[in-house]
Write a protein that holds these residues in place. Structure first.
Motif, PDB file in Angstrom:
ATOM      1  N   LEU A  85     -22.594  21.982  18.960  1.00  0.00           N
ATOM      2  CA  LEU A  85     -21.812  23.314  18.755  1.00  0.00           C
ATOM      3  C   LEU A  85     -21.856  23.537  17.639  1.00  0.00           C
ATOM      4  O   LEU A  85     -21.892  24.741  17.013  1.00  0.00           O
ATOM      5  CB  LEU A  85     -20.344  23.379  19.176  1.00  0.00           C
ATOM      6  CG  LEU A  85     -20.740  23.857  20.652  1.00  0.00           C
ATOM      7  CD1 LEU A  85     -18.670  23.431  21.783  1.00  0.00           C
ATOM      8  CD2 LEU A  85     -21.654  24.879  21.454  1.00  0.00           C
ATOM      9  N   ASP A  86     -21.216  23.002  16.752  1.00  0.00           N
ATOM     10  CA  ASP A  86     -21.238  22.774  15.153  1.00  0.00           C
ATOM     11  C   ASP A  86     -22.510  23.501  14.524  1.00  0.00           C
ATOM     12  O   ASP A  86     -22.958  24.204  13.271  1.00  0.00           O
ATOM     13  CB  ASP A  86     -21.100  22.319  14.176  1.00  0.00           C
ATOM     14  CG  ASP A  86     -19.280  21.593  14.527  1.00  0.00           C
ATOM     15  OD1 ASP A  86     -18.896  22.932  14.866  1.00  0.00           O
ATOM     16  OD2 ASP A  86     -18.874  20.606  14.236  1.00  0.00           O
ATOM     17  N   ASP A  87     -24.015  22.452  15.182  1.00  0.00           N
ATOM     18  CA  ASP A  87     -25.352  22.663  14.171  1.00  0.00           C
ATOM     19  C   ASP A  87     -25.408  23.655  14.871  1.00  0.00           C
ATOM     20  O   ASP A  87     -27.349  24.340  14.365  1.00  0.00           O
ATOM     21  CB  ASP A  87     -25.595  21.289  14.822  1.00  0.00           C
ATOM     22  CG  ASP A  87     -25.397  19.728  14.549  1.00  0.00           C
ATOM     23  OD1 ASP A  87     -24.598  19.822  13.621  1.00  0.00           O
ATOM     24  OD2 ASP A  87     -25.349  19.018  15.325  1.00  0.00           O
ATOM     25  N   CYS A  88     -25.280  24.309  15.604  1.00  0.00           N
ATOM     26  CA  CYS A  88     -25.881  26.080  16.236  1.00  0.00           C
ATOM     27  C   CYS A  88     -25.510  27.203  14.774  1.00  0.00           C
ATOM     28  O   CYS A  88     -25.749  27.963  14.745  1.00  0.00           O
ATOM     29  CB  CYS A  88     -25.343  26.414  17.697  1.00  0.00           C
ATOM     30  SG  CYS A  88     -25.678  25.403  18.681  1.00  0.00           S
ATOM     31  N   ALA A  89     -24.564  26.746  14.414  1.00  0.00           N
ATOM     32  CA  ALA A  89     -23.732  27.623  13.023  1.00  0.00           C
ATOM     33  C   ALA A  89     -23.866  29.185  14.152  1.00  0.00           C
ATOM     34  O   ALA A  89     -24.024  29.664  13.364  1.00  0.00           O
ATOM     35  CB  ALA A  89     -24.549  27.382  12.593  1.00  0.00           C
TER      36      ALA A  89
END
Ligand SMILES: NC(=O)c1ccc[n+]([C@@H]2O[C@H](COP(=O)([O-])OP(=O)(O)OC[C@H]3O[C@@H](n4cnc5c(N)ncnc54)[C@H](O)[C@@H]3O)[C@@H](O)[C@H]2O)c1
Ligand SMILES: O=C(O)C[C@H](O)C(=O)O
Length: 329
Positions: free
Chosen positions: A58-62
């Motif tokens: 989820l973090d990596d989706c920004a």
């Protein structure tokens, strides 16, 4: 962005529905494209590591709307200040199991979660129970939350509603968007009753357009009602992406409203309408406005429909009596 974020708690976050759900919540499909969210993920201890992995993704989706992710195995922490709670975590049905077999296994999960919601959630909490048997799990959670207005506890029959729309569109050759006013009555189980007598296909009465009672009784109703089992048989696992999609639809409609002239189906505590005993969490046709729902009143229920609604309500009464016997409500 200045708007206060909405706290959304998802249980069973590391499961297959959780994986299909969280990214859509974070991208704004649950509440709206301008509503920031904070996610609280509840898992059992064995699920925490996988939930952490999902949080990394989820973090990596920004996602611009995602303002934080907390992960915990403590329901009291997970529901602290929650505005929306999606109770997904449960034991899924596997091949050959009926949903009733899950009552005692899952009942133990929903009682403590209901209590934690009662003690810690925000005043405007809205709860959707997805984990099966969804209607009766919602009843268990609601019974454990006497300080929360009963109508905030709902169970998911939107997947059945969407399945029925899709089947009816295929039969009539209409576009999905031309189907309105379809209703799922009763339990999210094989006894549910998908009702097309008040539905419309491009503005015309659906039952008249179909004009095929044998298809209705022998194909449409069983196909919709047993679709979950058919997916399990085909996939070797219960529906996940379509279930997550329906959960998004359910909450989005509850919060943002039904379209003019249309309604949806939600499992909600009965007020006695249509002869469904008060308090049972049963699916009804509802309209939503300003974050509240109302049962569509005044529909004429023919004998064919009455028999089927009564059969599903009887099953709900039996489930309620079973969990009462287990001391869960
Ligand atoms: N209402 C519907 O239309 C509908 C549709 C599809 C699936 N379902 C139900 O949704 C539920 C979840 O399905 P899934 O495929 O994601 O299952 P899954 O097994 O992939 O995931 C369930 C997750 O819940 C977690 N969990 C178990 N107990 C928990 C607890 N006490 N607190 C927090 N987390 C807990 C598990 O660790 C697991 O990660 C099942 O009960 C399934 O039958 C309902
Ligand atoms: O049928 C099941 O057990 C899974 C789910 O409730 C479904 O309807 O797909």
């Amino acid at each position: 962005m200045t708007r206060t974020p909405v706290n959304v708690t998802v249980t069973g976050a590391a499961g297959q529905i959780g994986y299909a759900l969280l990214f859509r919540i974070a991208s704004g499909h649950l509440l709206g494209a301008d509503v920031p969210v904070k996610l609280r993920l509840l898992e059992i201890p064995q699920g925490l590591k996988a939930a952490e992995g999902t949080a990394m993704e989820l973090d990596d989706c920004a996602f611009p709307l995602l303002q934080g992710i907390d992960i915990t195995d403590d329901p009291n922490v997970a529901f602290e200040g929650a505005n929306v709670a999606l109770l997904v975590g449960a034991r899924p049905r596997t091949k050959g199991m009926e949903r009733g077999d899950l009552l005692s296994a899952n009942g133990g999960i929903f009682k403590p979660q209901g209590k934690a919601i009662n003690d810690h959630a925000a005043d405007d909490i809205k709860v959707l129970v997805v984990g099966n048997p969804a209607n009766t799990n919602a009843l268990i959670a609601q019974a454990a939350a006497p300080d929360v207005p009963a109508e905030r506890f709902t169970a998911m029959t939107r997947l059945d509603h969407n399945r029925a729309i899709s089947q009816l569109a295929a039969k009539t050759g209409a576009a999905v968007s031309d189907i309105k006013r379809l209703t799922i009555w009763g339990n999210h189980s094989a006894t549910q009753y998908p009702d097309i007598f008040h539905a419309e296909v491009a503005g015309k009465n659906a039952a008249e357009v179909v004009n095929d009672q044998a298809w209705l009784a022998d194909t449409f109703i069983p196909t919709v009602a047993k679709r979950g089992a058919a997916i399990i048989e085909a996939r070797g696992a219960s529906s996940a992406a379509s279930a997550a999609n329906a959960a998004i639809d359910h909450v989005h409609t509850w919060v943002n409203g039904t379209a003019e002239g249309d309604w949806t189906s939600m499992g909600i505590p009965s007020d006695g309408s249509y002869g469904v005993p008060e308090g049972l969490i049963s699916s009804f046709p509802v309209t939503c406005k300003d974050g509240k729902y109302e049962i569509v009143q005044g529909l004429d229920i023919n004998e064919f429909s009455r028999t089927r609604i009564d059969a599903s309500v009887k099953e709900l009464e039996e489930e309620r009596d079973a969990v009462r016997g287990l001391g869960l409500i």
